[in-house]
Motif scaffolding. Structure first.
Motif, short mmCIF file in Angstrom:
data_model
loop_
_atom_site.label_atom_id
_atom_site.label_comp_id
_atom_site.label_asym_id
_atom_site.label_seq_id
_atom_site.Cartn_x
_atom_site.Cartn_y
_atom_site.Cartn_z
N ARG A 43 0.85 -1.18 0.00
CA ARG A 43 0.00 0.00 0.00
C ARG A 43 0.88 1.22 0.00
O ARG A 43 1.81 1.32 0.78
CB ARG A 43 -0.89 0.06 1.21
CG ARG A 43 -1.61 1.42 1.30
CD ARG A 43 -2.34 1.62 2.60
NE ARG A 43 -2.81 2.98 2.72
CZ ARG A 43 -4.04 3.36 3.00
NH1 ARG A 43 -4.93 2.45 3.25
NH2 ARG A 43 -4.37 4.61 3.07
N ALA A 98 -3.12 3.69 -3.14
CA ALA A 98 -3.20 2.50 -3.98
C ALA A 98 -2.91 1.29 -3.10
O ALA A 98 -1.80 1.17 -2.57
CB ALA A 98 -2.22 2.58 -5.14
N HIS A 100 -2.68 -2.76 -2.77
CA HIS A 100 -2.54 -4.03 -3.48
C HIS A 100 -2.71 -5.15 -2.46
O HIS A 100 -1.92 -5.26 -1.52
CB HIS A 100 -1.16 -4.11 -4.13
CG HIS A 100 -0.86 -2.99 -5.06
ND1 HIS A 100 -1.06 -3.08 -6.43
CD2 HIS A 100 -0.40 -1.73 -4.84
CE1 HIS A 100 -0.72 -1.94 -7.01
NE2 HIS A 100 -0.31 -1.11 -6.06
N LEU A 123 -6.02 -4.44 -7.00
CA LEU A 123 -5.85 -3.03 -6.67
C LEU A 123 -7.15 -2.42 -6.19
O LEU A 123 -8.22 -2.67 -6.75
CB LEU A 123 -5.38 -2.26 -7.91
CG LEU A 123 -5.42 -0.73 -7.81
CD1 LEU A 123 -4.30 -0.23 -6.89
CD2 LEU A 123 -5.31 -0.09 -9.18
N SER A 151 -10.97 0.22 -8.98
CA SER A 151 -10.32 -1.08 -8.84
C SER A 151 -10.01 -1.64 -10.22
O SER A 151 -10.62 -1.24 -11.22
CB SER A 151 -11.22 -2.05 -8.06
OG SER A 151 -10.61 -3.32 -7.94
N ALA A 172 -3.27 -0.63 -12.82
CA ALA A 172 -2.04 -0.59 -12.03
C ALA A 172 -0.88 -1.20 -12.81
O ALA A 172 -1.06 -2.12 -13.61
CB ALA A 172 -2.22 -1.33 -10.71
N VAL A 187 -0.45 4.01 -11.03
CA VAL A 187 -1.90 3.81 -11.11
C VAL A 187 -2.47 4.84 -12.08
O VAL A 187 -2.15 6.04 -12.00
CB VAL A 187 -2.58 3.96 -9.73
CG1 VAL A 187 -4.10 3.92 -9.88
CG2 VAL A 187 -2.12 2.86 -8.78
#
Length: 278
Positions: A43, A98, A100, A123, A151, A172, A187
């Protein structure tokens, strides 16, 4: 623990979100859902400030901005800025994150597949502006209005729509900067591209503090949605690198106009939970 280079572990998540329902009728009738996340792969967040005019454009009439001087839990860098330059104390904290993650579950329903690596992770991208509902003066924790929720997992987007929560697709990219040792996290959200190139810094990681926030937005049917956010990452570490912003929409303009854009600290591992209510 995730490694995004031979010498460094990967970033992790500050705020993660997914939405779910078993079918449209159930989603429309539900007044609460619990979303659970396991094993944050990475993150990374950009913390910045927006002026009141920008906040007013993004917030609905049901919310008021929460200025930096009254906002709890600001980063030391932003606190130092508003101390040294008091004019920015009336600006509003914002964040772009963002997240993950490996797996996601909405109530008892699995909505995110298990990921073997950070590259395979899913994401969730969020753009948040500090705000509180006009009618609520009792909120003490950090609170934000959800400007954008995106997302790369179509199931999350679909579940969000079924619950009348506005969402859309983001893209992403993670990997290495070509011909360099720096790690790359990028992103694309709308017409904005947020790109971070860098590495973990400092001597070592530390135990990450819990992240407890309140998020708000209005549903597509104009009912208020409130989220109680509780993330418990395992570890955190400072980062060093370069942030690049491309695009001409409101997010890109807001990031470029901010007097400060701070990335980090980065966090990874652990679990997260978001309790949504209407």
């Amino acid at each position: 623990m995730v490694r995004f280079s031979a010498a460094a572990r990967a970033l992790v998540v500050s705020g993660v979100l997914a939405l779910g329902a078993t079918h449209p009728g159930a989603a429309q009738n539900q007044s609460a859902q619990s979303w659970h996340f396991n094993n944050y792969r990475a993150r990374w967040c950009v913390y910045f400030l927006v002026d009141s005019a920008t906040a007013d454009k993004e917030l609905s009439n049901n919310y008021r901005p929460r200025v930096a001087r009254d906002f709890p839990g600001l980063s030391p860098a932003i606190l130092r800025l508003i101390h040294d330059e008091p004019a920015y104390a009336s600006w509003i904290p914002a964040q772009f994150c963002a997240s993950h993650f490996d797996r996601a579950r909405v109530d008892d329903q699995q909505v995110g597949d298990s990921a073997e690596t950070l590259h395979d992770s899913q994401l969730l991208a969020t753009w948040l502006i500090g705000a509180t509902p006009v009618s609520d003066t009792t909120i003490t924790r950090a609170s934000y209005f959800i400007v954008a929720l995106r997302s790369d997992n179509w199931r999350l987007i679909r579940q969000a729509e079924l619950w009348a929560l506005r969402s859309d697709r983001a893209e992403a990219e993670v990997g290495k900067v070509p011909e360099r040792t720096e790690d790359l996290f990028q992103v694309r959200i709308g017409r904005t591209v947020v790109r971070w190139e860098g590495h973990l810094a400092g001597d070592s990681a530390w135990a990450a503090p819990a992240i407890e926030e309140s998020w708000f937005t209005d549903s597509a049917r104009n009912s208020r949605i409130r989220a109680q956010v509780d993330f418990r990452p395992d570890s955190a570490q400072s980062v060093a690198g370069t942030l690049r912003i491309e695009g001409k929409d409101n997010l890109a303009k807001s990031l470029r106009a901010s007097p400060i854009r701070m990335v980090g600290p980065m966090m990874w591992g652990g679990e997260g939970k978001i309790d949504f209510t209407k």
